[in-house]
Design a protein around this motif. Structure first.
Motif, PDB file in Angstrom:
ATOM      1  N   THR A 252      -5.649 -60.180  10.919  1.00 15.16           N
ATOM      2  CA  THR A 252      -4.273 -61.421  11.823  1.00 15.16           C
ATOM      3  C   THR A 252      -4.261 -59.966  12.811  1.00 15.16           C
ATOM      4  O   THR A 252      -3.512 -58.528  12.669  1.00 15.16           O
ATOM      5  CB  THR A 252      -3.324 -61.306  11.010  1.00 15.16           C
ATOM      6  OG1 THR A 252      -3.631 -62.575  10.086  1.00 15.16           O
ATOM      7  CG2 THR A 252      -1.691 -60.939  11.766  1.00 15.16           C
ATOM      8  N   GLY A 253      -3.597 -60.121  14.105  1.00 18.11           N
ATOM      9  CA  GLY A 253      -2.939 -59.392  15.330  1.00 18.11           C
ATOM     10  C   GLY A 253      -2.081 -59.990  15.756  1.00 18.11           C
ATOM     11  O   GLY A 253      -1.408 -60.021  15.393  1.00 18.11           O
ATOM     12  N   LEU A 254      -1.748 -58.271  16.160  1.00 23.22           N
ATOM     13  CA  LEU A 254       0.036 -58.811  16.808  1.00 23.22           C
ATOM     14  C   LEU A 254      -0.141 -57.946  18.451  1.00 23.22           C
ATOM     15  O   LEU A 254      -0.745 -57.287  18.693  1.00 23.22           O
ATOM     16  CB  LEU A 254       0.727 -57.227  15.782  1.00 23.22           C
ATOM     17  CG  LEU A 254       2.277 -56.962  16.759  1.00 23.22           C
ATOM     18  CD1 LEU A 254       2.908 -57.813  16.308  1.00 23.22           C
ATOM     19  CD2 LEU A 254       2.711 -55.821  16.122  1.00 23.22           C
ATOM     20  N   LEU A 255       0.642 -59.383  18.399  1.00 21.25           N
ATOM     21  CA  LEU A 255       1.307 -59.316  19.830  1.00 21.25           C
ATOM     22  C   LEU A 255       2.217 -58.978  20.579  1.00 21.25           C
ATOM     23  O   LEU A 255       3.415 -59.805  19.871  1.00 21.25           O
ATOM     24  CB  LEU A 255       0.592 -60.675  20.367  1.00 21.25           C
ATOM     25  CG  LEU A 255      -0.944 -60.781  20.611  1.00 21.25           C
ATOM     26  CD1 LEU A 255      -1.283 -62.421  21.157  1.00 21.25           C
ATOM     27  CD2 LEU A 255      -1.728 -59.889  21.951  1.00 21.25           C
ATOM     28  N   ARG A 256       3.284 -57.811  21.888  1.00 17.90           N
ATOM     29  CA  ARG A 256       4.534 -58.137  21.631  1.00 17.90           C
ATOM     30  C   ARG A 256       4.469 -57.908  23.509  1.00 17.90           C
ATOM     31  O   ARG A 256       2.997 -57.488  24.526  1.00 17.90           O
ATOM     32  CB  ARG A 256       4.552 -56.649  21.292  1.00 17.90           C
ATOM     33  CG  ARG A 256       6.402 -56.780  21.880  1.00 17.90           C
ATOM     34  CD  ARG A 256       6.265 -55.886  22.791  1.00 17.90           C
ATOM     35  NE  ARG A 256       7.443 -55.788  23.442  1.00 17.90           N
ATOM     36  CZ  ARG A 256       8.614 -54.763  24.367  1.00 17.90           C
ATOM     37  NH1 ARG A 256       7.190 -54.338  24.351  1.00 17.90           N
ATOM     38  NH2 ARG A 256       9.415 -54.411  24.715  1.00 17.90           N
ATOM     39  N   ALA A 257       4.855 -59.373  23.947  1.00 17.97           N
ATOM     40  CA  ALA A 257       4.714 -58.928  25.579  1.00 17.97           C
ATOM     41  C   ALA A 257       2.924 -59.809  26.364  1.00 17.97           C
ATOM     42  O   ALA A 257       3.049 -59.018  27.260  1.00 17.97           O
ATOM     43  CB  ALA A 257       4.677 -58.435  25.879  1.00 17.97           C
ATOM     44  N   GLY A 258       2.598 -60.323  25.563  1.00 16.18           N
ATOM     45  CA  GLY A 258       0.841 -60.146  25.376  1.00 16.18           C
ATOM     46  C   GLY A 258       0.243 -59.197  25.414  1.00 16.18           C
ATOM     47  O   GLY A 258      -1.019 -59.557  25.407  1.00 16.18           O
ATOM     48  N   VAL A 259       0.489 -58.133  24.842  1.00 17.54           N
ATOM     49  CA  VAL A 259      -0.701 -56.977  24.701  1.00 17.54           C
ATOM     50  C   VAL A 259       0.112 -57.211  23.228  1.00 17.54           C
ATOM     51  O   VAL A 259       0.745 -56.537  22.046  1.00 17.54           O
ATOM     52  CB  VAL A 259       0.428 -55.764  25.618  1.00 17.54           C
ATOM     53  CG1 VAL A 259      -0.863 -54.688  24.920  1.00 17.54           C
ATOM     54  CG2 VAL A 259       0.742 -56.067  26.826  1.00 17.54           C
ATOM     55  N   GLN A 260      -2.008 -56.118  23.135  1.00 18.44           N
ATOM     56  CA  GLN A 260      -2.132 -56.514  21.616  1.00 18.44           C
ATOM     57  C   GLN A 260      -1.454 -55.003  20.880  1.00 18.44           C
ATOM     58  O   GLN A 260      -2.042 -53.900  21.557  1.00 18.44           O
ATOM     59  CB  GLN A 260      -4.111 -56.392  21.079  1.00 18.44           C
ATOM     60  CG  GLN A 260      -4.191 -56.626  19.920  1.00 18.44           C
ATOM     61  CD  GLN A 260      -5.383 -57.000  20.287  1.00 18.44           C
ATOM     62  OE1 GLN A 260      -6.520 -57.325  20.761  1.00 18.44           O
ATOM     63  NE2 GLN A 260      -6.007 -57.035  18.533  1.00 18.44           N
ATOM     64  N   VAL A 261      -0.982 -54.639  20.171  1.00 15.20           N
ATOM     65  CA  VAL A 261      -0.961 -53.588  18.925  1.00 15.20           C
ATOM     66  C   VAL A 261      -1.790 -53.633  18.336  1.00 15.20           C
ATOM     67  O   VAL A 261      -1.608 -54.757  16.928  1.00 15.20           O
ATOM     68  CB  VAL A 261       0.959 -53.678  18.809  1.00 15.20           C
ATOM     69  CG1 VAL A 261       1.311 -52.359  17.908  1.00 15.20           C
ATOM     70  CG2 VAL A 261       1.956 -54.199  19.244  1.00 15.20           C
ATOM     71  N   ARG A 262      -2.657 -52.419  17.626  1.00 14.03           N
ATOM     72  CA  ARG A 262      -3.588 -52.253  16.899  1.00 14.03           C
ATOM     73  C   ARG A 262      -2.821 -51.673  15.829  1.00 14.03           C
ATOM     74  O   ARG A 262      -1.862 -51.130  15.415  1.00 14.03           O
ATOM     75  CB  ARG A 262      -4.806 -51.598  17.739  1.00 14.03           C
ATOM     76  CG  ARG A 262      -4.852 -51.362  18.252  1.00 14.03           C
ATOM     77  CD  ARG A 262      -6.169 -50.647  19.011  1.00 14.03           C
ATOM     78  NE  ARG A 262      -7.005 -50.488  18.161  1.00 14.03           N
ATOM     79  CZ  ARG A 262      -8.459 -51.012  18.746  1.00 14.03           C
ATOM     80  NH1 ARG A 262      -8.448 -52.444  19.591  1.00 14.03           N
ATOM     81  NH2 ARG A 262      -9.392 -50.931  17.730  1.00 14.03           N
ATOM     82  N   PRO A 263      -3.887 -51.979  14.670  1.00 17.59           N
ATOM     83  CA  PRO A 263      -3.050 -51.189  13.148  1.00 17.59           C
ATOM     84  C   PRO A 263      -2.298 -49.883  13.303  1.00 17.59           C
ATOM     85  O   PRO A 263      -4.120 -48.845  13.743  1.00 17.59           O
ATOM     86  CB  PRO A 263      -3.797 -51.919  11.825  1.00 17.59           C
ATOM     87  CG  PRO A 263      -4.485 -53.121  12.521  1.00 17.59           C
ATOM     88  CD  PRO A 263      -4.502 -52.725  14.151  1.00 17.59           C
ATOM     89  N   GLN A 264      -1.581 -49.236  13.395  1.00 17.54           N
ATOM     90  CA  GLN A 264      -1.259 -47.774  13.124  1.00 17.54           C
ATOM     91  C   GLN A 264      -1.178 -47.720  14.989  1.00 17.54           C
ATOM     92  O   GLN A 264      -0.902 -46.394  15.013  1.00 17.54           O
ATOM     93  CB  GLN A 264      -2.531 -46.629  13.220  1.00 17.54           C
ATOM     94  CG  GLN A 264      -2.612 -46.897  11.731  1.00 17.54           C
ATOM     95  CD  GLN A 264      -2.679 -46.900  10.675  1.00 17.54           C
ATOM     96  OE1 GLN A 264      -1.363 -46.657  10.222  1.00 17.54           O
ATOM     97  NE2 GLN A 264      -2.569 -48.168  10.029  1.00 17.54           N
ATOM     98  N   GLY A 265      -1.064 -48.347  15.496  1.00 14.31           N
ATOM     99  CA  GLY A 265      -0.659 -48.461  16.841  1.00 14.31           C
ATOM    100  C   GLY A 265       1.103 -48.692  17.160  1.00 14.31           C
ATOM    101  O   GLY A 265       1.505 -48.719  16.366  1.00 14.31           O
ATOM    102  N   THR A 266       1.307 -48.756  18.710  1.00 10.84           N
ATOM    103  CA  THR A 266       2.955 -48.454  18.359  1.00 10.84           C
ATOM    104  C   THR A 266       3.215 -49.344  20.203  1.00 10.84           C
ATOM    105  O   THR A 266       2.598 -49.199  20.532  1.00 10.84           O
ATOM    106  CB  THR A 266       4.102 -47.596  18.524  1.00 10.84           C
ATOM    107  OG1 THR A 266       3.508 -46.298  20.011  1.00 10.84           O
ATOM    108  CG2 THR A 266       3.823 -46.077  17.836  1.00 10.84           C
TER     109      THR A 266
END
Length: 308
Positions: A252-266
């Motif tokens: 499962t990936g996280l996208l904020r404003a269309g930009v992917q946020v990696r695990p341990q990322g911000t």
């Protein structure tokens, strides 16, 4: 010359008679050298106005030896009692026997250990005071030196300072403030019934998505400042950019404003007058070339608020 050799032997015997300590019933470590490392699990336990790092049991004893039972070692804190640069600029201290001792701790008795084989629970733990505004997240990795307990041993054989080097047994990312994301309630990302043939191989190609609103709030009034949101979780084995799921062929990936946020990322955002929010998307992906097995699956992660 014979006298000097005999003196060396005597000093050696005294050194190995120093006390020993261990964590969670593990291997006994001698304090003879004046310092020793102990690996401890980092399990943050939120309490009233604080976070306790008390997820382990630390015991010490007089090193067993032949001789009078009256021989003893006395352990106490010294100097600041706690040196913890890895915990940032937060207010920290030691809880000793249930009593809070903010740094500098000074001299506090911990244990009197006789030559009788008895173990003593030091009942001494670090704590971090929380605050009503966001701060820089504490980011500790397994194997990092997290703190030094500054102790003093007064014994039947010798008196000397002892530094207990606490080593992180696991990763820990936390932010000791009472600011919240979604009022600290669990965020349920439910993909419902999924056609496995439609799951894409990347967060950009998959149509299986769930939109979630994140609401930020801090109790201190009038806060307007940039903040960071860190995604803490394990990466999938087939793609380090998505979260691990119980089904090894899913992520499962996280996208904020269309930009992917990696695990341990911000990602960077803002709060205005002590509140704010963002819309994010969770996207279900599959291992390239795989056909995931049918059935329920799950995963978990944590979102941590901080400052850049």
């Amino acid at each position: 010359m014979k006298y000097i050799a005999g003196l060396f032997v005597l000093l050696f015997i005294h050194a190995v008679s120093a006390s020993q300590c261990r964590v969670n019933g593990g291997k006994w470590e001698s304090v003879a050298g004046g310092w020793f490392p102990l690996t401890v699990p980092l399990i943050p336990n939120p309490s009233s106005g604080r976070i306790d790092l008390d997820g382990y049991r630390m015991e010490c004893r007089y090193t067993p030896e032949s001789g009078p039972v009256a021989r003893k070692d006395v352990l106490s804190t010294r100097n600041n009692g706690l040196y913890a640069p890895s915990l940032g600029n937060y207010t920290v201290g030691l809880r000793i026997g249930g009593v809070d001792r903010p740094v500098p701790v000074g001299t506090v008795h911990l244990a009197t250990m006789f030559n009788n084989g008895k173990t003593h629970d030091l009942n001494t733990y670090m704590y971090i005071l929380t605050r009503g505004s966001p701060g820089k997240p504490i980011n500790i990795r397994a194997g990092d030196e997290i703190a030094t307990l500054q102790l003093f041993q007064k014994g039947s054989h010798s008196d000397h300072p002892v530094d207990v080097i606490l080593i992180a047994g696991n990763d820990l990312i936390t932010e000791p403030s009472t600011c919240t994301i979604n009022n600290n309630q669990p965020i349920d990302v439910n993909f419902n019934q999924v056609d496995r043939t439609l799951i894409g191989e990347s967060v950009n190609s998959t149509p299986i998505r769930a939109n979630i609103r994140l609401n930020y709030s801090c109790p201190d009034p009038g806060l307007t400042l940039p903040i960071t949101i860190t995604l803490k979780g394990a990466s999938a084995g087939f793609d380090s950019g998505v979260l691990n799921m119980s089904n090894p062929n899913l992520g499962t990936g996280l996208l904020r404003a269309g930009v992917q946020v990696r695990p341990q990322g911000t990602f960077h955002t803002n709060i205005y007058n002590s509140s704010g929010g963002d819309d994010v998307t969770f996207a279900l992906t599959r291992r390239p070339g795989s056909t995931p097995a049918t059935g329920a699956f799950s995963g978990s992660a944590t979102l941590v608020m901080g400052v850049p």
